[in-house]
Write a protein that holds these residues in place. Structure first.
Motif, PDB file in Angstrom:
ATOM      1  N   GLU A 101       0.807  -1.217   0.000  1.00  7.54           N
ATOM      2  CA  GLU A 101       0.000   0.000   0.000  1.00  7.54           C
ATOM      3  C   GLU A 101       0.842   1.271   0.000  1.00  7.54           C
ATOM      4  OE1 GLU A 101      -0.042  -1.614   4.325  1.00  7.54           O
ATOM      5  OE2 GLU A 101      -0.085  -2.414   2.271  1.00  7.54           O
ATOM      6  N   HIS A 102       2.141   1.143   0.290  1.00  6.75           N
ATOM      7  CA  HIS A 102       3.047   2.299   0.256  1.00  6.75           C
ATOM      8  C   HIS A 102       3.726   2.465  -1.108  1.00  6.75           C
ATOM      9  CE1 HIS A 102       3.715   2.118   4.933  1.00  6.75           C
ATOM     10  NE2 HIS A 102       2.458   2.329   4.593  1.00  6.75           N
ATOM     11  N   GLU A 103       3.405   1.597  -2.036  1.00  4.64           N
ATOM     12  CA  GLU A 103       4.139   1.571  -3.319  1.00  4.64           C
ATOM     13  C   GLU A 103       4.152   2.916  -4.044  1.00  4.64           C
ATOM     14  OE1 GLU A 103       4.421  -0.971  -7.488  1.00  4.64           O
ATOM     15  OE2 GLU A 103       2.775  -1.343  -6.087  1.00  4.64           O
ATOM     16  N   PRO A 104       3.035   3.659  -4.132  1.00  5.44           N
ATOM     17  CA  PRO A 104       3.113   4.943  -4.862  1.00  5.44           C
ATOM     18  C   PRO A 104       4.179   5.881  -4.311  1.00  5.44           C
ATOM     19  CG  PRO A 104       0.831   4.325  -4.504  1.00  5.44           C
ATOM     20  CD  PRO A 104       1.664   3.361  -3.699  1.00  5.44           C
ATOM     21  N   PHE A 105       4.334   5.919  -2.985  1.00  6.01           N
ATOM     22  CA  PHE A 105       5.386   6.768  -2.416  1.00  6.01           C
ATOM     23  C   PHE A 105       6.757   6.271  -2.835  1.00  6.01           C
ATOM     24  CE2 PHE A 105       8.700   7.043   0.805  1.00  6.01           C
ATOM     25  CZ  PHE A 105       8.886   8.411   0.878  1.00  6.01           C
ATOM     26  N   HIS A 106       6.993   4.970  -2.733  1.00  2.00           N
ATOM     27  CA  HIS A 106       8.328   4.444  -3.017  1.00  2.00           C
ATOM     28  C   HIS A 106       8.676   4.525  -4.503  1.00  2.00           C
ATOM     29  CE1 HIS A 106       9.346   3.196   1.025  1.00  2.00           C
ATOM     30  NE2 HIS A 106       8.114   2.756   1.164  1.00  2.00           N
ATOM     31  N   VAL A 107       7.696   4.351  -5.378  1.00  2.00           N
ATOM     32  CA  VAL A 107       7.964   4.534  -6.809  1.00  2.00           C
ATOM     33  C   VAL A 107       8.413   5.969  -7.061  1.00  2.00           C
ATOM     34  CG1 VAL A 107       6.893   4.649  -9.096  1.00  2.00           C
ATOM     35  CG2 VAL A 107       6.445   2.692  -7.609  1.00  2.00           C
ATOM     36  N   LEU A 108       7.693   6.916  -6.466  1.00  2.00           N
ATOM     37  CA  LEU A 108       8.044   8.323  -6.646  1.00  2.00           C
ATOM     38  C   LEU A 108       9.407   8.634  -6.035  1.00  2.00           C
ATOM     39  CD1 LEU A 108       7.090  11.147  -7.568  1.00  2.00           C
ATOM     40  CD2 LEU A 108       6.055  11.427  -5.306  1.00  2.00           C
ATOM     41  N   ASN A 109       9.629   8.188  -4.815  1.00  2.00           N
ATOM     42  CA  ASN A 109      10.858   8.497  -4.093  1.00  2.00           C
ATOM     43  C   ASN A 109      12.072   7.799  -4.699  1.00  2.00           C
ATOM     44  OD1 ASN A 109      12.126   9.607  -1.468  1.00  2.00           O
ATOM     45  ND2 ASN A 109      12.684   7.448  -1.401  1.00  2.00           N
ATOM     46  N   ASP A 110      11.913   6.543  -5.068  1.00  2.00           N
ATOM     47  CA  ASP A 110      13.068   5.732  -5.449  1.00  2.00           C
ATOM     48  C   ASP A 110      13.601   6.050  -6.839  1.00  2.00           C
ATOM     49  OD1 ASP A 110      12.612   4.616  -3.015  1.00  2.00           O
ATOM     50  OD2 ASP A 110      11.991   2.646  -3.747  1.00  2.00           O
ATOM     51  N   HIS A 111      12.865   6.864  -7.621  1.00  2.00           N
ATOM     52  CA  HIS A 111      13.358   7.238  -8.953  1.00  2.00           C
ATOM     53  C   HIS A 111      13.930   8.649  -8.977  1.00  2.00           C
ATOM     54  CE1 HIS A 111      10.966   3.706 -10.130  1.00  2.00           C
ATOM     55  NE2 HIS A 111      11.717   3.680 -11.209  1.00  2.00           N
ATOM     56  N   GLY A 112      14.032   9.281  -7.803  1.00  2.00           N
ATOM     57  CA  GLY A 112      14.685  10.581  -7.729  1.00  2.00           C
ATOM     58  C   GLY A 112      16.162  10.401  -7.450  1.00  2.00           C
ATOM     59  N   MET A 113      16.984  11.345  -7.904  1.00  3.77           N
ATOM     60  CA  MET A 113      18.432  11.119  -7.859  1.00  3.77           C
ATOM     61  C   MET A 113      18.966  11.067  -6.431  1.00  3.77           C
ATOM     62  SD  MET A 113      19.842  14.744  -9.311  1.00  3.77           S
ATOM     63  CE  MET A 113      19.278  16.301  -8.640  1.00  3.77           C
ATOM     64  N   LEU A 114      18.242  11.638  -5.449  1.00  3.57           N
ATOM     65  CA  LEU A 114      18.729  11.572  -4.082  1.00  3.57           C
ATOM     66  C   LEU A 114      18.765  10.138  -3.576  1.00  3.57           C
ATOM     67  CD1 LEU A 114      19.664  13.090  -1.540  1.00  3.57           C
ATOM     68  CD2 LEU A 114      17.261  13.242  -0.859  1.00  3.57           C
ATOM     69  N   ASP A 115      17.884   9.294  -4.084  1.00  2.00           N
ATOM     70  CA  ASP A 115      17.818   7.908  -3.623  1.00  2.00           C
ATOM     71  C   ASP A 115      18.295   6.932  -4.687  1.00  2.00           C
ATOM     72  OD1 ASP A 115      16.253   7.338  -0.817  1.00  2.00           O
ATOM     73  OD2 ASP A 115      15.809   9.301  -1.646  1.00  2.00           O
ATOM     74  N   LEU A 116      19.118   7.408  -5.583  1.00  4.80           N
ATOM     75  CA  LEU A 116      19.740   6.549  -6.590  1.00  4.80           C
ATOM     76  C   LEU A 116      21.251   6.573  -6.414  1.00  4.80           C
ATOM     77  CD1 LEU A 116      17.703   7.535  -9.787  1.00  4.80           C
ATOM     78  CD2 LEU A 116      17.567   5.358  -8.547  1.00  4.80           C
ATOM     79  N   GLU A 117      21.889   5.543  -6.911  1.00  5.11           N
ATOM     80  CA  GLU A 117      23.342   5.462  -6.931  1.00  5.11           C
ATOM     81  C   GLU A 117      23.808   5.373  -8.383  1.00  5.11           C
ATOM     82  OE1 GLU A 117      25.532   5.604  -4.206  1.00  5.11           O
ATOM     83  OE2 GLU A 117      23.681   6.274  -3.246  1.00  5.11           O
ATOM     84  N   PRO A 118      25.102   5.626  -8.647  1.00  5.17           N
ATOM     85  CA  PRO A 118      25.597   5.501 -10.015  1.00  5.17           C
ATOM     86  C   PRO A 118      25.321   4.107 -10.568  1.00  5.17           C
ATOM     87  CG  PRO A 118      27.208   6.605  -8.617  1.00  5.17           C
ATOM     88  CD  PRO A 118      26.131   6.070  -7.713  1.00  5.17           C
ATOM     89  N   PRO A 119      25.066   3.980 -11.885  1.00  6.34           N
ATOM     90  CA  PRO A 119      25.160   5.045 -12.900  1.00  6.34           C
ATOM     91  C   PRO A 119      23.896   5.886 -13.058  1.00  6.34           C
ATOM     92  CG  PRO A 119      24.713   2.958 -13.972  1.00  6.34           C
ATOM     93  CD  PRO A 119      24.852   2.643 -12.506  1.00  6.34           C
TER      94      PRO A 119
END
Length: 406
Positions: A80-98
């Protein structure tokens, strides 16, 4: 070493949230890294360690580029939290290289020194207009009347969000940022999910409109970059826009009201600032250090690290205490004293390493602009009522700051 039960560190205690700095001093005295069972995190309170770990590639904002949840020993978020995590996890603050490198390279084109410098007249004009309204009214809520509308308008202008829609941005942002607190409640999670869905739908429509009629804004620029061959998915565009809005104003809003509340509590420093406006640049840095708007920043341990003889295993989470690091006496002389003329001030309020705040130069311009406008137009600005602090620990701010001008 675990956090001793007799220490006052308790992110859910209103007394601690009101003034966490004495507890930080106790943490720094007890060790360089301490395990905190209530949040299942390793706390790092000292400046040198925080600064080094922010640059340590054995840590990451995510682990999913290398491990599944199961491989990493973690439980997947509830569906049920998926919409938040999809939004959050594709922003560069929560990504690593590349992926982080690719997206940051594109976004950084909007934050070049020349671009930011070109925004200065707009920022100063808007700050002056907002302060003029406050003066005309004889006072008001500094947060709602100046601190909040300034950075929201600036980042919305950069993104190309129509003026009629901008009132919707701050509530969405506040609800999404509620998920960044330690162990958010189910009510907070539900608000974050709802805001994530609504904000995503809004931006999806805006992106579709910009595809048909491009402008000079950042969203149009990201679409053009995608069309020219730079790989950027629509979800990455949406997540980037939300991140820029959240990060682009949350810290600035809170730094503004935290800063003026600190000035009112230190009248000698406020008097010095009013007597010498050339102190504004160093005052901005000192106020960011003195009452840090982002108190804690988390990283996952991707490969085990050792701190002062303590091995922290892969799969653990490290909580770097920015507020504590910014009060470390090993780095800052008399750190509990507000000193607007402080010159040696390597605070880490904007983070460090590959995740250093991309909007830091713009934030400094906004903070200086509102401070200058208030000093020039409202030299008798004073506190009208004791402010109420938000209950949040990670993102530190006030519910409002009522002021008067006599």
């Amino acid at each position: 070493m675990a956090v001793p039960s007799d220490l006052a560190f308790d992110p859910w205690d209103p007394a601690f949230v009101a003034d966490p700095y004495p507890a930080y001093a106790e943490l720094r005295a007890r060790g360089r890294v301490l395990y905190y069972e209530p949040s299942d995190q390793w706390l790092v309170p000292r400046h040198a360690d925080v600064s080094a770990l922010l640059r340590d590639r054995r840590l990451g904002r995510t682990y999913q580029h290398r491990f599944t949840h199961e491989e990493f020993g973690r439980t997947a978020p509830p569906p049920e939290h998926e919409p938040f995590h999809v939004l959050n996890d594709h922003g560069m603050l929560d990504l690593e290289p590349p992926d982080h490198t690719r997206i940051r390279r594109l976004v950084s084109k909007a934050f070049t020194p020349r671009t930011v410098e070109r925004l200065k007249p707009y920022v100063h004009r808007l700050a002056g207009e907002l302060v003029a309204g406050l003066v005309e009214a004889g006072g008001g809520d500094l947060l709602a009347d100046v601190a909040e509308p300034l950075p929201v308008a600036v980042i919305a202008e950069m993104l190309g969000i129509p003026g009629a829609d901008r009132d919707r941005l701050r509530p969405w942002s506040a609800d999404i940022c509620g998920m960044y607190e330690l162990s958010p409640s189910e009510e907070a999670a539900a608000r974050a999910v709802r805001a994530s869905v609504e904000f995503t739908e809004y931006l999806r429509e805006l992106i579709a409109a910009r595809r048909k009629e491009p402008g000079e804004d950042l969203i149009s620029g990201l679409i053009a970059a995608h069309d020219e061959g730079d790989r950027l998915t629509e979800q990455e565009m949406i997540s980037t826009a939300v991140l820029l809005l959240n990060a682009g104003h949350e810290a600035t809003v809170n730094a503004t009201v935290n800063g003026w509340w600190a000035l009112f509590r230190n009248p000698d420093q406020l008097a010095a600032l009013r007597a010498d406006h050339s102190l504004v640049p160093s005052a901005v840095e000192e106020l960011m250090r003195y009452d840090t708007p982002l108190q804690l920043f988390e990283r996952w341990v991707l490969d085990e690290v050792e701190i002062d003889g303590t091995v922290i295993p892969r799969g653990a989470e490290i909580a770097m205490l920015f507020g504590s690091a910014n009060h470390d006496p090993e780095v800052f002389a008399d750190p509990g004293r507000l000193d607007l003329a402080r010159r040696d001030n390597p605070h880490i309020s904007f983070s460090a390493g590959i995740h250093y705040c991309i909007g830091a130069p713009l934030a400094r311009i906004e903070l200086a602009a509102s401070m200058t406008a208030l000093l020039e137009q409202a030299p008798t600005l004073s506190l009208a009522a004791e402010p109420e602090r938000k209950p949040n620990f990670v993102i530190r701010g006030l519910r409002g700051l009522n002021v008067e001008i006599r």
